[in-house]
Write a protein that holds these residues in place. Structure first.
Motif, short mmCIF file in Angstrom:
data_model
loop_
_atom_site.label_atom_id
_atom_site.label_comp_id
_atom_site.label_asym_id
_atom_site.label_seq_id
_atom_site.Cartn_x
_atom_site.Cartn_y
_atom_site.Cartn_z
N THR A 319 -65.90 -53.31 42.00
CA THR A 319 -67.28 -53.39 41.82
C THR A 319 -67.60 -52.72 40.63
O THR A 319 -66.67 -51.74 40.26
CB THR A 319 -68.27 -53.04 43.00
N LEU A 320 -68.90 -52.62 39.85
CA LEU A 320 -69.14 -52.01 38.69
C LEU A 320 -69.09 -50.44 39.10
O LEU A 320 -68.71 -49.52 38.42
CB LEU A 320 -70.44 -52.21 38.24
N ALA A 346 -69.06 -45.17 29.50
CA ALA A 346 -69.71 -45.79 30.71
C ALA A 346 -70.53 -47.18 30.09
O ALA A 346 -70.33 -48.18 31.13
CB ALA A 346 -70.89 -45.01 31.49
N TYR A 347 -71.09 -47.05 29.12
CA TYR A 347 -71.72 -48.14 28.63
C TYR A 347 -70.78 -49.44 28.27
O TYR A 347 -71.15 -50.40 28.76
CB TYR A 347 -72.34 -47.87 27.01
N GLY A 354 -71.37 -57.21 32.44
CA GLY A 354 -72.70 -58.13 32.00
C GLY A 354 -74.00 -57.44 32.34
O GLY A 354 -74.97 -57.93 32.44
N LYS A 355 -73.83 -55.98 32.65
CA LYS A 355 -74.98 -55.16 32.50
C LYS A 355 -75.74 -54.70 31.28
O LYS A 355 -76.77 -54.11 31.36
CB LYS A 355 -74.70 -54.08 33.58
N GLU A 356 -74.88 -54.75 30.28
CA GLU A 356 -75.45 -54.37 28.98
C GLU A 356 -75.39 -55.34 28.05
O GLU A 356 -74.74 -56.63 27.91
CB GLU A 356 -74.83 -53.11 28.58
N GLY A 357 -76.09 -55.15 26.88
CA GLY A 357 -75.74 -56.04 25.69
C GLY A 357 -76.40 -57.47 25.80
O GLY A 357 -77.49 -57.76 26.08
N ASP A 502 -64.91 -56.39 21.25
CA ASP A 502 -64.10 -55.31 20.84
C ASP A 502 -64.89 -54.16 20.37
O ASP A 502 -64.60 -53.02 20.05
CB ASP A 502 -63.20 -55.98 19.66
N ALA A 503 -66.24 -54.54 19.66
CA ALA A 503 -67.00 -53.34 19.19
C ALA A 503 -67.31 -52.41 20.40
O ALA A 503 -67.82 -51.13 19.91
CB ALA A 503 -68.28 -54.14 18.72
N TYR A 504 -67.27 -52.84 21.29
CA TYR A 504 -67.86 -51.85 22.50
C TYR A 504 -66.66 -50.83 22.90
O TYR A 504 -66.83 -50.10 23.75
CB TYR A 504 -68.55 -52.51 23.72
N PHE A 505 -65.43 -51.10 22.44
CA PHE A 505 -64.48 -50.21 22.65
C PHE A 505 -63.64 -49.62 21.58
O PHE A 505 -62.45 -49.36 21.73
CB PHE A 505 -63.42 -51.17 23.36
N THR A 506 -64.32 -49.50 20.52
CA THR A 506 -63.67 -48.67 19.42
C THR A 506 -63.40 -47.15 19.43
O THR A 506 -62.61 -46.87 18.84
CB THR A 506 -64.47 -49.24 18.13
#
Length: 508
Positions: A319-320, A346-347, A354-357, A502-506
């Motif tokens: 789970t999240l 965390a973001y 699927g809880k952000e962006g 990918d942008a969220y894992f840079t």
């Protein structure tokens, strides 16, 4: 509703024209299709052919090509996917149409790189060989005329006149009588490969080729035409890709996945964090086992590893809340404190779920995406160990996991032949003590699900004598060293969703 006489006549003429389009169940695919089809049919045809070519590859490694088991399994798959499987069947227009159109669709997808072209040609050649060998003597002649190869069968009189010469110059006839075989009169330039190994009788610049060897000449002709066609297709690809409807399909078709949607968490909440270490050694594929060990050892993974492993864990049921706890508890053991984790990492985990962006529910990576996308660099642990690891390091890793020497040799042979997914299947067999896993491996989460099913007794264990298969596998893999293991099928929507993630894992 009754047809008028005029409508019945039009329908009959249309049926005749349909038959003219595909007079033979086998072809060289010289003329591209010109009809209009829907995008849904376009994708479905392509996916089914990819599934068929993947089966061709798997069977070619697991069985001797041309053996009864090989032929029966391949025919079963051809029938299931509704491709032409019997040359004598006259009323199979839909199957022949599907065969024709799907071949040209995959040309568009598989002309984009040398590896893709090599794999596509190898599997299409093996499929063609099977189909050709199923033809009777009469149908072989019809096919040769259909593709403009002027290799006519010699008459009974000529065969009787040259019986001694044909018998002496054609190895492998054994107790077969010359009069019982078909021989074809082939120009010498087309039979040079057979001439070099002294397998044919020569007379007046013509080679007399037995039916069992004519396939080598036809295949060589087909390979030449297909290679040139792929090169031409590659040059014209930019014009096709300018179509915004086709461009996403073609871009993802050659390295996407169709199968169960592992973003749908059927086991959500059933995995305990305390069980992950045990599960990693029992049911994780090697790629995820490697990532888990690196995370435990280093208390950190770079963004490529977090993406690959995080989505896999999501797919097996975390789970999240569990994912946030799992990653945070590990990262704070290293150089990342709790505050930095909450602000910097965390973001991206919530974004995964699927809880952000864009609120997109992202899908775990398939084998194809892992093999073909984002190769690891120094300090990375993501990717496919069978594809991206040095063979010696891979050997050491397998030894550390107690894989027997014979199994390691088999895996390394498959890796050498670029059959990366088949190498992973062999790893599954060896770690689960089965000789037939009963499925074609295309996804890390599929590996986990099948492992859990097997370990819990939910699937029957298939045990067979392993020695014959091993020798066949080695023989076939040596013959297929130029083929690249490209996973099955396409899920365009799922892979398109990954764009932008990918942008969220840079941040490392």
């Amino acid at each position: 509703m009754e047809f008028s006489r005029e409508k019945r006549l039009k329908a009959r003429l249309a049926g005749d024209r349909r038959g003219d389009l595909y007079p033979h169940s086998l072809q060289f695919y010289l003329q591209p299709p010109t009809e209009n089809i829907s995008l849904a049919e376009f994708e479905n045809f392509a996916i089914d052919r990819l599934k068929l070519l993947k089966v061709v590859e798997n069977l070619g490694v697991s069985y001797v090509k041309g053996s009864d088991e090989y032929k029966s399994r391949l025919q079963r798959e051809i029938r299931k996917l509704k491709f032409p499987y019997k040359a004598l069947v006259e009323d199979d227009y839909d199957a022949r149409r599907k065969d024709h159109i799907s071949h040209f669709i995959l040309r568009l997808a598989y002309c984009q790189s040398e590896d893709l072209r090599r794999w596509f040609i190898q599997q299409e050649m093996d499929l063609f060989r099977y189909r050709f060998n199923e033809l009777t003597g009469d149908l072989v002649e019809k096919f040769l005329k259909y593709v403009n190869l002027s290799y006519g069968a010699i008459s009974k009189e000529v065969k009787e006149k040259l019986a001694v010469q044909l018998l002496n110059s054609t190895p492998g006839l054994g107790g077969v009588k010359v009069e019982e075989l078909e021989f074809y009169k082939v120009p010498l330039q087309d039979a040079m490969d057979l001439f070099r190994v002294r397998r044919v009788y020569l007379l007046d610049a013509f080679a007399y080729v037995p039916h069992m060897d004519i396939i080598a000449i036809v295949l060589n002709n087909y390979r030449t035409k297909l290679s040139k066609a792929l090169a031409l297709t590659a040059r014209s690809l930019p014009a096709v890709q300018s179509d915004e409807r086709l461009q996403p399909l073609l871009n993802h078709l050659s390295h996407s996945y169709v199968g169960p949607d592992y973003s749908i968490q059927k086991n959500i909440g059933k995995i305990s964090l305390e069980h992950i270490d045990a599960l990693s050694s029992k049911s994780f594929p090697l790629c995820m086992r490697q990532l888990h060990k690196a995370l435990r050892d280093n208390h950190h993974l770079r963004h490529g590893g977090r993406m690959q492993y995080g989505l896999f864990l999501k797919g097996i049921g975390l789970t999240l809340e569990q994912a946030l706890q799992f990653w945070k508890s590990e990262f704070i053991k290293g150089k990342v404190d709790a505050d930095k984790f909450d602000k910097g990492y965390a973001y991206s985990i919530r974004h995964n779920y699927g809880k952000e962006g864009k609120r997109t529910d992202y899908t775990p990576f398939s084998c194809m995406k892992i093999i073909l996308s984002n190769p690891p660099s120094q300090g990375d642990y993501h990717g496919c160990p069978f594809r991206h690891s040095d063979p010696e390091l891979l050997k050491q890793k397998l030894q550390s996991y107690k894989i027997p020497p014979t199994g390691i040799t088999q895996i390394l042979e498959l890796v050498k032949g670029m059959h990366y997914q088949l190498a992973c299947q062999k790893y599954f067999q060896l770690t689960h003590d089965v000789d037939d896993i009963g499925f074609s491996l295309n996804h890390p989460n599929q590996y986990f699900a099948e492992s859990q099913k097997l370990l819990s007794g939910g699937r029957e264990v298939k045990k067979e004598p392993s020695e014959p298969e091993s020798s066949q596998q080695k023989l076939s893999s040596q013959k297929s060293t130029n083929s690249c293991s490209i996973p099955t099928s396409s899920n365009t929507e799922a892979d398109t969703e990954l764009e932008g993630l990918d942008a969220y894992f840079t941040e490392d």
